[in-house]
Design a protein around this motif. Structure first.
Motif, short mmCIF file in Angstrom:
data_model
loop_
_atom_site.label_atom_id
_atom_site.label_comp_id
_atom_site.label_asym_id
_atom_site.label_seq_id
_atom_site.Cartn_x
_atom_site.Cartn_y
_atom_site.Cartn_z
N GLU A 37 -5.30 -1.40 7.56
CA GLU A 37 -4.19 -0.47 7.40
C GLU A 37 -3.08 -1.08 6.54
OE1 GLU A 37 -1.71 2.67 10.05
OE2 GLU A 37 -2.16 0.76 10.97
N CYS A 40 -3.04 -1.13 2.52
CA CYS A 40 -2.61 0.02 1.73
C CYS A 40 -1.14 -0.05 1.37
CB CYS A 40 -2.90 1.32 2.49
SG CYS A 40 -4.66 1.70 2.61
N THR A 45 -2.59 5.38 5.11
CA THR A 45 -3.93 4.84 5.35
C THR A 45 -4.75 5.83 6.14
OG1 THR A 45 -3.00 2.62 5.47
CG2 THR A 45 -5.22 2.92 6.33
N CYS A 74 -6.64 4.55 0.88
CA CYS A 74 -5.20 4.35 0.67
C CYS A 74 -4.68 5.51 -0.18
CB CYS A 74 -4.93 3.03 -0.04
SG CYS A 74 -5.46 1.59 0.89
#
Length: 153
Positions: A37, A40, A45, A74
């Motif tokens: 996560e 990104c 995300t 992303c």
């Protein structure tokens, strides 16, 4: 992050359900999901279906965790974590000490088999990863040693 992990729990295929809530992922798996996560940056995300699958890969009858970073989106970039060499793939296997980071590689595919009577991962890669040129396909075999999958060839 909590929202992405909750979505992650819902994204798992029905054949391999995540029995615990997203907050109950083993610490190393949760940390890898958080890293995905964070990769990104400021982009939203999405952890798409297939980011985490469960399968016993080391022969102990406990479903392990396989993370495929190809399923990390992303913003509008559907393959942010991938390149010509493939995508990061990470395996967290169960041991007597809990789940450990047993394998991490950039690859096109992972397949789990028994080689010489031991659990193994067959890794499909691209030339440069194996010391070959360009996009020539190549592979490696990594055999379970009780803690990790160590490359043998």
């Amino acid at each position: 992050m909590r929202r992405a992990l909750a979505a992650l729990a819902l994204a798992l295929p029905p054949a391999v359900p995540l029995t615990a809530a997203a907050d109950d992922l083993p610490q190393p798996v949760a940390a890898a999901a958080a890293r995905a996560e964070a990769s990104c940056g400021s982009e939203p995300t999405t952890l798409k279906p297939g980011f985490i699958t469960r399968q016993d890969v080391n022969g102990d009858a406990v479903p392990d965790f396989i993370l495929d970073f190809a399923a990390v989106q992303c913003g509008d970039d559907e393959s942010a974590a991938c390149g010509t060499a493939g995508c990061e793939m990470q395996v967290f296997a169960s041991t007597t000490d809990g789940f450990v980071d047993a394998f991490d590689a950039v690859a096109h595919d992972l397949r789990f088999r028994t080689v010489g009577g031991r659990p193994a991962v067959i890794v499909d890669m691209t030339g440069a990863t194996c010391g070959r040129s360009g996009q020539d396909p190549c592979g490696a075999i990594a055999v379970w040693n009780g803690r990790t999958f160590g490359r043998t060839r």
